[in-house]
Design a protein around this motif. Structure first.
Motif, short mmCIF file in Angstrom:
data_model
loop_
_atom_site.label_atom_id
_atom_site.label_comp_id
_atom_site.label_asym_id
_atom_site.label_seq_id
_atom_site.Cartn_x
_atom_site.Cartn_y
_atom_site.Cartn_z
N TYR A 30 37.30 29.05 37.55
CA TYR A 30 36.32 29.09 38.63
C TYR A 30 35.35 30.25 38.50
O TYR A 30 34.47 30.41 39.32
CB TYR A 30 37.05 29.18 39.98
N LEU A 31 35.56 31.09 37.47
CA LEU A 31 34.68 32.24 37.29
C LEU A 31 33.57 31.88 36.32
O LEU A 31 33.70 30.93 35.56
CB LEU A 31 35.49 33.42 36.73
N PRO A 32 32.47 32.64 36.34
CA PRO A 32 31.47 32.41 35.29
C PRO A 32 32.11 32.65 33.93
O PRO A 32 32.92 33.58 33.79
CB PRO A 32 30.39 33.44 35.58
N PRO A 33 31.78 31.83 32.93
CA PRO A 33 32.47 31.94 31.62
C PRO A 33 32.42 33.34 31.04
O PRO A 33 33.40 33.80 30.47
CB PRO A 33 31.72 30.94 30.74
N TRP A 34 31.29 34.03 31.21
CA TRP A 34 31.20 35.36 30.60
C TRP A 34 32.21 36.30 31.21
O TRP A 34 32.81 37.14 30.54
CB TRP A 34 29.79 35.92 30.71
N ILE A 73 27.70 40.64 37.59
CA ILE A 73 28.06 39.88 38.79
C ILE A 73 26.85 39.81 39.73
O ILE A 73 26.56 38.77 40.32
CB ILE A 73 29.28 40.53 39.48
N LEU A 74 26.13 40.92 39.82
CA LEU A 74 24.94 40.94 40.66
C LEU A 74 23.92 39.93 40.15
O LEU A 74 23.29 39.20 40.92
CB LEU A 74 24.35 42.36 40.66
N ALA A 88 34.92 37.71 41.98
CA ALA A 88 34.51 38.18 40.65
C ALA A 88 34.68 39.70 40.55
O ALA A 88 35.17 40.22 39.54
CB ALA A 88 33.06 37.78 40.38
N MET A 89 34.30 40.40 41.62
CA MET A 89 34.46 41.86 41.62
C MET A 89 35.93 42.25 41.50
O MET A 89 36.30 43.17 40.78
CB MET A 89 33.88 42.47 42.90
N LEU A 90 36.79 41.52 42.22
CA LEU A 90 38.23 41.84 42.17
C LEU A 90 38.77 41.64 40.76
O LEU A 90 39.56 42.45 40.27
CB LEU A 90 38.99 40.94 43.14
N VAL A 91 38.34 40.55 40.12
CA VAL A 91 38.78 40.29 38.74
C VAL A 91 38.36 41.46 37.85
O VAL A 91 39.14 41.99 37.05
CB VAL A 91 38.22 38.96 38.23
N LEU A 117 44.33 39.41 44.71
CA LEU A 117 43.66 38.46 43.82
C LEU A 117 44.41 37.14 43.77
O LEU A 117 43.80 36.07 43.76
CB LEU A 117 43.57 39.10 42.43
N SER A 118 45.73 37.22 43.76
CA SER A 118 46.53 35.99 43.72
C SER A 118 46.17 35.11 44.91
O SER A 118 46.02 33.90 44.79
CB SER A 118 48.02 36.30 43.77
#
Lengths: 648, 311
Positions: A30-34, A73-74, A88-91, A117-118
């Motif tokens: 679910y995150l951006p691939p990068w 992320i920004l 995303a920031m937490l990751v 995060l979980s």
């Protein structure tokens, strides 16, 4: 007092790394691939550094990485707040915090981030698989916490300890699950396009433009019948009704919708059932043809489509009653009938000619219908999921040239033929059949059960369902798709009938998933209200629920404490008596230290309180003998008497 | 009921020893507890506080055959175990047993010898037999080693590694005598002479009976819980690099039994464990941080004791 920081052992660093990985991994899709790639790289680098016992990255590198990640992320979300950017920031934090963890305090921060995060995984999916992944992550994170307390314990011991602790928390889990005040809908607003990828029926069909129908095992809805289900050839689940036709594409017509049924239904012969509909992002609901009682908050259109007020974006459950033969539409609007007879002016000359022939032979509409059915049977059409593409006269080409198609071709051609003969007819799409799961008795209807059939209006009888596919291929209706499709046609893997163990496994998995959906995900505010009123709480508001929650949690806590105390006491009555005596001294400010033995304590008390010196020494001696020596029966009674007489 | 005999015998020994070693009754009791628990004893302190005199006194009191070995840096294993010498008259090699073949061996300043020589002694302590030139010879029964050593940071010492320290049931420190005891020491006769003149307080059968009495002291489940809690704490506390081994736990129980017997009880109390803990446990624990390195054994033991509740 500042405590010196306690450095992390290599084993603790490994634990933190594993916990971080387990917390991040379920989020990766679910995150951006990068970001997924960068997080994976950061975790791998950390593993390599730990394995080599290399020092941490330098502060400057860390600052650069944090700045680069934040900028990324920004750039991706245009914000650092909100659900997606926040996750995303937490990751990013977890992946990078691992790189600067050198003391136990850093480890604790990572553990906290991992727990949080979980939890965010549930923003994206609430399936059982994700819940299982989450449970694993929480067990490992808790074991990591335990390893931070004592880094020398073996991993199996820590995992067992963590699992036992979480198991002990189960009563609280149940209470919070049942009683925590529920809000309807998600707590965080989901992005508007979150449901765009959901599969389901569309509101138009264009037979001839698709050369390969992709079939999916995805579940459309599940049905629980009150009592016996109708026979299989009556299992038509009505969806969008397509009346408008422009020569290639069938479409819905704007029909008026109302909260009552536009037809009357016999009292008897109702099939009551409850449908659990998977989200499909369209407004219609499915029910056995034809609904006799509407579910609450639903509407019925003039062409008998059941609609929800809004698109179905969450799993929805509703109770319906249906009658399989209500003779609906006997007094149909002239307007509706004329729409159901409309054809484009030109095109498909061969079938028009054939229809004219039937019309010339029979004056009665019903006889024309029968003639049409028998003609379709004689045409020897082939059912296939990979039909050839059709040209400008799709009906003619299908009926007379290619003779290959699936239900949409059959229904489309049949309705065209009847309209050409001047009989009102329309295409109905939906699902046909379904599969009874022997494990839990639910009927499961999948996307691969999607079907299209025809509805013909006969004066005095109303709309009559006619299924040209059934006429040509009765097996399609009596069994399922796999029975009629030639071998070699692509079919969903699970539809192949020759793997009984696989079918069995699928049934079981379906039943478990269904139970999960019904009882865990489907535990909505309504269900909670139902449950609580059944428990005698009337219609509780959130205040009463919070009170109930606190009382229940407190009760469990009290129960566990009492149980633990009892366990301790039951172990040794002498100990209980000793505690009683020392508790009295503790009230006078001379209680025992936790580490003090009885005799040493008695000596201390005797020095402080010469008046009770003899008594406490006697009690301590009796207790010491009872607990540590070889006592006889009488000594416990003696101690009891001593303690009873002990008034410091 | 406790047999009064062991208790009285032990009191008698403590009293006799107390006449030579002034103001050190607790250490004397510990030393005697160690010996009747069939353990070897290590006495560690600065030179001149009476280590050798204590060892001497104990040997005399137990009435056992006694040899003293002064360890030096040029000592060889053969100097302890013995050596085979060619006897011309008999025309063959004869084994001349070394000083280790004795019921009590006083190993003075054991950390002045090289590790090689130390290990010869320590092997004998563990196996209670000696292997020299392919022949295994049993050592006399009973067999005790009382070793003395200087604190390891003194010049010219080879500190005993942990694995070898582990072979001593107890390590005790004497410390300076208090003022009154020191005055008496200065005013009185030479302690060595006193020790030499000391009559044995015990016969060998009496000693064996005492050792058997130690074995029959009751250890209740509640006490084993306590010992296990202590051991578990050392294994999880960050104060030490590694916790106490099961052997150390066994040593705790054995020494606590002997202590209970000296105290005149036939069952062990947590207080007994706490009394012998500084002697039995601390030399087996290796501190992990700078702070705990500077702490005395008694302080470390106090921290351990105060950290573990009595169950």
């Amino acid at each position: 007092m500042t405590r010196p920081s306690i450095p992390l052992l290599p084993a603790q660093s490994w634990w933190l790394l594993v916990a971080g990985t387990l917390a991040v991994a379920p989020l990766a899709p679910y995150l951006p691939p990068w970001l997924s790639t960068a997080a994976a790289a950061a975790l791998a680098l950390r593993a390599w550094l730990i394995a080599r016992r290399a020092p941490l990255l330098s502060r400057w590198v860390m600052v650069l990485l944090v700045m680069a990640g934040t900028a990324g992320i920004l750039g991706q979300y245009r914000t650092l707040l909100g659900q997606q950017a926040g996750v995303a920031m937490l990751v990013l934090f977890v992946a990078l915090k691992l790189h600067e963890s050198k003391a136990r305090r850093d480890g604790l921060a990572v553990v906290l981030l991992c727990y949080f995060l979980s939890l965010t995984t549930f923003f994206y999916s609430q399936s059982m698989t994700h819940a299982a992944l989450l449970l694993a992550a929480v067990i490992v994170t808790t074991a990591t916490l335990a390893s931070l307390v004592d880094g020398r314990q073996a991993p199996p011991h820590l995992l067992r300890q963590s699992a036992v602790m979480l198991a002990q928390a189960t009563p609280f889990l149940l209470i919070l699950f049942l009683l925590f005040p529920r809000v309807s809908g998600p707590l965080w607003g989901l992005p508007r396009d979150a449901h765009s990828a959901l599969t389901g029926l569309s509101d138009s069909m264009t037979p001839g433009s698709i050369s390969s129908l992709s079939q999916s095992d995805a579940i459309a809805f599940r049905v629980k019948f009150d009592g016996a289900p109708p026979p299989r050839d009556q299992l038509y689940w009505r969806g969008p009704v397509l009346t408008a036709f422009d020569g290639r594409t069938w479409d819905r017509i704007p029909a008026k919708s109302r909260p009552q049924l536009p037809y009357s239904v016999p009292e008897s012969g109702l099939y009551r059932h409850e449908v659990t509909l998977e989200p499909h992002n369209k407004p219609w609901l499915f029910a056995l043809e034809l609904p006799a009682e509407l579910p609450p908050d639903s509407l019925m259109t003039d062409d008998f489509q059941l609609l929800a007020g809004t698109p179905v974006t969450q799993r929805q459950r509703y109770a319906v009653a249906s009658h399989t033969d209500p003779m609906a539409g006997r007094e149909e609007h002239r307007w509706m009938l004329s729409r159901a007879k409309a054809l484009p002016r030109t095109g498909n000359p061969r079938i028009r000619a054939l229809a004219a022939e039937w019309r010339a032979k029979h004056a009665d509409d019903e006889l024309v219908l029968r003639e049409a059915i028998s003609h379709f049977q004689r045409l020897r059409l082939t059912y296939t999921l990979t039909p050839p593409l059709l040209g400008p006269d799709p009906v003619d080409e299908f009926l007379f040239d290619t003779k290959q198609g699936f239900c949409e071709h059959f229904a489309s051609a049949f309705v065209f033929a009847l309209r050409a003969a001047g009989i009102p007819a329309r295409v109905v799409t939906g699902y046909q059949g379904g599969e009874i799961n022997p494990v839990d008795g639910y009927l499961t209807v999948r996307q691969s059960d999607a079907h299209a059939w025809a509805e013909v209006w006969i004066a005095g009888k109303g709309w009559i369902r006619t299924d040209p596919t059934a006429a040509s291929y009765p097996l399609r209706i009596e069994q399922n798709l796999a029975a009629v499709v030639p071998a070699g046609d692509p079919l969903p893997f699970l539809m192949r009938v020759d793997l009984p163990w696989l079918r069995d496994l699928r049934f079981r998995w379906d039943a478990v998933t269904n139970a999960w959906n019904q009882w865990i995900i489907g535990y909505t505010p309504q269900r909670q209200q139902e449950l609580l009123s059944r428990l005698g709480m009337g219609t509780p508001d959130w205040r009463r629920m919070t009170a109930a929650l606190s009382i229940a949690c407190g009760g469990v806590l009290l129960g566990l404490t009492l149980w633990a105390l009892r366990q301790r006491r039951r172990k040794d009555p002498a100990l209980a008596l000793w505690r009683k005596a020392t508790a009295r001294l503790a009230q006078r400010g001379i209680g025992p230290m936790a580490w003090e033995g009885p005799v040493a304590y008695a000596a201390r008390v005797a020095a402080a309180r010469p008046d009770i010196s003899a008594a406490i020494r006697d009690i301590a001696a009796s207790y010491a003998r009872l607990r540590y020596g070889n006592p006889d029966e009488s000594q416990l009674a003696a101690l009891r008497a001593q303690v009873a007489a002990f008034k410091p | 009921m406790p047999s009064p005999v062991p208790h009285e015998t032990l009191d008698r020994i403590v009293a006799a020893a107390g006449r030579v070693i002034l103001g050190k009754e607790h250490q004397l009791r510990l030393a005697i507890a160690c010996l009747i628990a069939r353990g070897h004893l290590l006495i560690e302190d600065l030179p001149g506080v009476g280590k050798t005199t204590l060892a001497h006194t104990l040997a005399r009191l137990l009435g056992l055959q006694f040899q003293r070995i002064q360890f030096t840096s040029d000592m060889l294993p053969a100097d302890i175990i013995g050596i085979s010498v060619f006897e011309r008259e008999k025309g063959r090699f004869e084994f001349h047993p070394g000083p280790i073949f004795s019921q009590i061996v006083l190993a003075d300043e054991v950390n002045r010898a090289t590790p090689k020589t130390q290990s010869a002694l320590l092997e004998a302590m563990e196996e209670r037999q000696v292997t020299a030139e392919g022949m295994t010879r049993p050592l006399p029964q009973p067999f005790f080693v009382i070793a003395t050593q200087n604190p390891s940071h003194q010049v010219g010492t080879f500190p005993l590694p942990e694995s070898q320290l582990d072979r001593f049931l107890m390590r005790i420190e004497l410390g300076y005598p208090d003022r009154a005891a020191e005055r008496e020491l200065l005013a009185g006769t030479d302690r060595r002479l006193l020790a030499d003149r000391l009559p044995p307080a015990l016969s060998v059968p009496e000693l064996v009976a005492l050792q058997e009495a130690v074995q029959s002291v009751t250890v209740a489940p509640a006490l084993l819980d306590y010992v296990q809690e202590l051991v578990a704490y050392t294994r999880t506390s960050p104060l030490w690099q590694a916790g106490l081994s099961p052997r150390a736990a066994l040593a705790l129980v054995a020494a606590a039994r002997a202590w209970a017997l000296i105290e005149g009880r036939d069952y062990v109390l947590p207080e007994d464990v706490q009394a012998i803990l500084p002697g039995v446990a601390i030399h087996r624990l290796h501190p992990s941080g700078e702070a705990s390195l500077r702490m005395s054994a008694a302080d470390v033991a106090a921290r351990l004791i105060e950290a573990v509740p009595v169950p």
